[in-house]
Design a protein around this motif. Sequence first.
Motif, PDB file in Angstrom:
ATOM      1  N   ALA A 275       8.332  -0.056  12.938  1.00 42.32           N
ATOM      2  CA  ALA A 275       7.494   0.140  11.752  1.00 42.32           C
ATOM      3  C   ALA A 275       7.512   1.572  11.234  1.00 42.32           C
ATOM      4  O   ALA A 275       7.595   1.805  10.022  1.00 42.32           O
ATOM      5  CB  ALA A 275       6.062  -0.293  12.039  1.00 42.32           C
ATOM      6  N   SER A 276       7.401   2.564  12.109  1.00 41.81           N
ATOM      7  CA  SER A 276       7.349   3.955  11.647  1.00 41.81           C
ATOM      8  C   SER A 276       8.677   4.357  11.002  1.00 41.81           C
ATOM      9  O   SER A 276       8.691   5.054   9.977  1.00 41.81           O
ATOM     10  CB  SER A 276       7.029   4.880  12.816  1.00 41.81           C
TER      11      SER A 276
ATOM     12  N   ARG B  30      11.500   3.528   3.665  1.00 42.71           N
ATOM     13  CA  ARG B  30      10.909   2.951   2.456  1.00 42.71           C
ATOM     14  C   ARG B  30      10.413   4.035   1.513  1.00 42.71           C
ATOM     15  O   ARG B  30      10.671   4.006   0.299  1.00 42.71           O
ATOM     16  CB  ARG B  30       9.772   2.015   2.848  1.00 42.71           C
ATOM     17  N   LEU B  31       9.698   4.997   2.057  1.00 40.98           N
ATOM     18  CA  LEU B  31       9.177   6.074   1.207  1.00 40.98           C
ATOM     19  C   LEU B  31      10.314   6.884   0.591  1.00 40.98           C
ATOM     20  O   LEU B  31      10.243   7.296  -0.566  1.00 40.98           O
ATOM     21  CB  LEU B  31       8.253   6.977   2.024  1.00 40.98           C
TER      22      LEU B  31
ATOM     23  N   SER C  16       0.828  -1.214   0.000  1.00 39.69           N
ATOM     24  CA  SER C  16       0.000   0.000   0.000  1.00 39.69           C
ATOM     25  C   SER C  16       0.857   1.255   0.000  1.00 39.69           C
ATOM     26  O   SER C  16       0.463   2.275  -0.568  1.00 39.69           O
ATOM     27  CB  SER C  16      -0.911  -0.002   1.235  1.00 39.69           C
ATOM     28  N   TYR C  17       2.027   1.200   0.616  1.00 31.83           N
ATOM     29  CA  TYR C  17       2.883   2.385   0.680  1.00 31.83           C
ATOM     30  C   TYR C  17       3.466   2.736  -0.664  1.00 31.83           C
ATOM     31  O   TYR C  17       4.013   3.809  -0.852  1.00 31.83           O
ATOM     32  CB  TYR C  17       4.011   2.175   1.686  1.00 31.83           C
TER      33      TYR C  17
ATOM     34  N   ARG D  55       8.873   2.787   7.571  1.00 32.21           N
ATOM     35  CA  ARG D  55       8.047   3.469   6.568  1.00 32.21           C
ATOM     36  C   ARG D  55       8.765   4.686   5.993  1.00 32.21           C
ATOM     37  O   ARG D  55       8.748   4.921   4.783  1.00 32.21           O
ATOM     38  CB  ARG D  55       6.715   3.885   7.180  1.00 32.21           C
TER      39      ARG D  55
ATOM     40  N   ARG E 134      11.232  -3.148   9.805  1.00 30.65           N
ATOM     41  CA  ARG E 134       9.853  -3.613  10.010  1.00 30.65           C
ATOM     42  C   ARG E 134       9.836  -4.920  10.794  1.00 30.65           C
ATOM     43  O   ARG E 134       9.019  -5.112  11.705  1.00 30.65           O
ATOM     44  CB  ARG E 134       9.172  -3.803   8.661  1.00 30.65           C
TER      45      ARG E 134
ATOM     46  N   ALA F 198      14.626  -1.115   5.242  1.00 28.28           N
ATOM     47  CA  ALA F 198      13.251  -0.909   5.711  1.00 28.28           C
ATOM     48  C   ALA F 198      12.610  -2.220   6.130  1.00 28.28           C
ATOM     49  O   ALA F 198      11.895  -2.281   7.144  1.00 28.28           O
ATOM     50  CB  ALA F 198      12.432  -0.235   4.619  1.00 28.28           C
ATOM     51  N   GLU F 199      12.844  -3.288   5.369  1.00 28.38           N
ATOM     52  CA  GLU F 199      12.257  -4.576   5.723  1.00 28.38           C
ATOM     53  C   GLU F 199      12.864  -5.117   7.012  1.00 28.38           C
ATOM     54  O   GLU F 199      12.169  -5.735   7.825  1.00 28.38           O
ATOM     55  CB  GLU F 199      12.453  -5.569   4.579  1.00 28.38           C
TER      56      GLU F 199
ATOM     57  N   THR G 178       9.955  -3.432  -4.859  1.00 26.38           N
ATOM     58  CA  THR G 178       9.451  -3.374  -3.478  1.00 26.38           C
ATOM     59  C   THR G 178       8.800  -4.694  -3.086  1.00 26.38           C
ATOM     60  O   THR G 178       8.959  -5.160  -1.952  1.00 26.38           O
ATOM     61  CB  THR G 178       8.443  -2.226  -3.311  1.00 26.38           C
TER      62      THR G 178
END
Length: 476
Positions: A439-440, A446-447, A55-56, A443, A434, A430-431, A467
């Motif tokens: 998590a934050s 990742r972004l 979704s991101y 994110r 996570r 990022a993974e 991704t």
Amino acid sequence: MFKFAHRLRGTAQKFTQSWAHITRMQLAVLACGVLIGCGTPQNQPAPQNTGTAPSYALELPQMKRFNSLRPAPIRRSNSAIARDFLDLSFQLENGTDLTQFTRFEGPITLRVTGNSIPASLGPDLDILIKRLRSEAGINITRVAPSVDANITIQTLPHSELRRRAPNTACIVAPNISSWDGFRRSRRANLSWAAVTRRERLAIFIPNDEAPQEIRDCLHEELAQSLGPLNDLYRLDDSVFNDDNIHSVLTEFDMLILRATYAPDLRNGMTRDEVALRLPAILSRLNPAGDRINTPRIAPTPRVWIDDVSIAMGSQTSVSARRAAAKRAVLTARAQGWNDTRTGFSLFLLGRLSVGADRDLADAALTQAHEIYSARASTAYHAAHVALQLSAIALLERDYDGALKLTSAAMPAAYDAGNAALLASLMLTKAEALRAIGRASEARLVRLDSLGWARYGFGTDEQVLALTRDIANLARR
């Protein structure tokens, strides 16, 4: 002998991908290309994935780009650079000796033609021309497409390039100014060995590749059109190296080009005549190099080059490529090397062994990483290997290891202007974040990676496939 310079497939994202040349790393996407070495985004469509896009990543951010670059500094003596200059300037990549020195004389003009010129090409070319003028002292100017020029850069679909020269990403050829001229020319007319003075040449670049691939073609082919036509595996800080680790011109490359256009040299000089003038030229251009003592590097035997070419290629089975990589490692060790050639041999063996022998892959990649990490000049090489090791760490749920590897490698990827490598490292990080409950933070990383991925991989489909594949690595 027919010979035109070309950048083989896979060079675009260097170690981030799987090879035809290397490349320069050429993968399909991380899960397939980085770990298993099965093709490249440019050679095949994005892999089919039954999962849904994260979704991101459904709305991708604006593409990021490098407005300036921080090329690797020069770290060796002028005497070593003089040897490199001569070996680069008086031999072709296939081993053919050149009897005389050649370059352009006077101001150089350059134009860009083609029915579909990528939007990223102009800004990246402007940055490169500015660097050539300021760092290499070359009087090169871009002119309108309708004006005759010494150098013509023509863009065309990669399928057209592939029909004429399979496994190539881009081409530079002498004595012509168009693709039609290239197709009609006799092989003898396109031979660099027959060139006595550079006056007119053409560079052919795909218009349907990722912005980074196009930029890398500009750097590598324009460098060869202006200067040396050879590549040397022993160079760890140069685009003039068939391992294609570096894809943007370094300080060493700019020094080589500046020396090429020194007033002390002229067309028609022999190797011995150039050799007599090089010490004074390099002392003037690089005085710090006179205070450095660099050990002489042993020559590279043809058997090692041939095995590495097989290992990087796509014309044989994976098992045959892996066997060639093993032979390259044995040759490197028999030669007593502990330099980039040994590191590269181990890197190839590690990549090609992941699917067949995980322990061998991990050991080879770890040794390659140790060799590259031992020198400041090969921190960028280490970053490429770190991506492979961090992907394995994700698979083995060693999230702390993946975080350590990616965090250490990201600065080198950024400094070298490798958006594909940088984005892959960031997504892997990022993974890992996570997976350990941050998590934050994951994110945000990742972004931030997605804008770089758009420059490094091109299409939204490729970015989303990347991704997905890295996320799948962490969930296997």
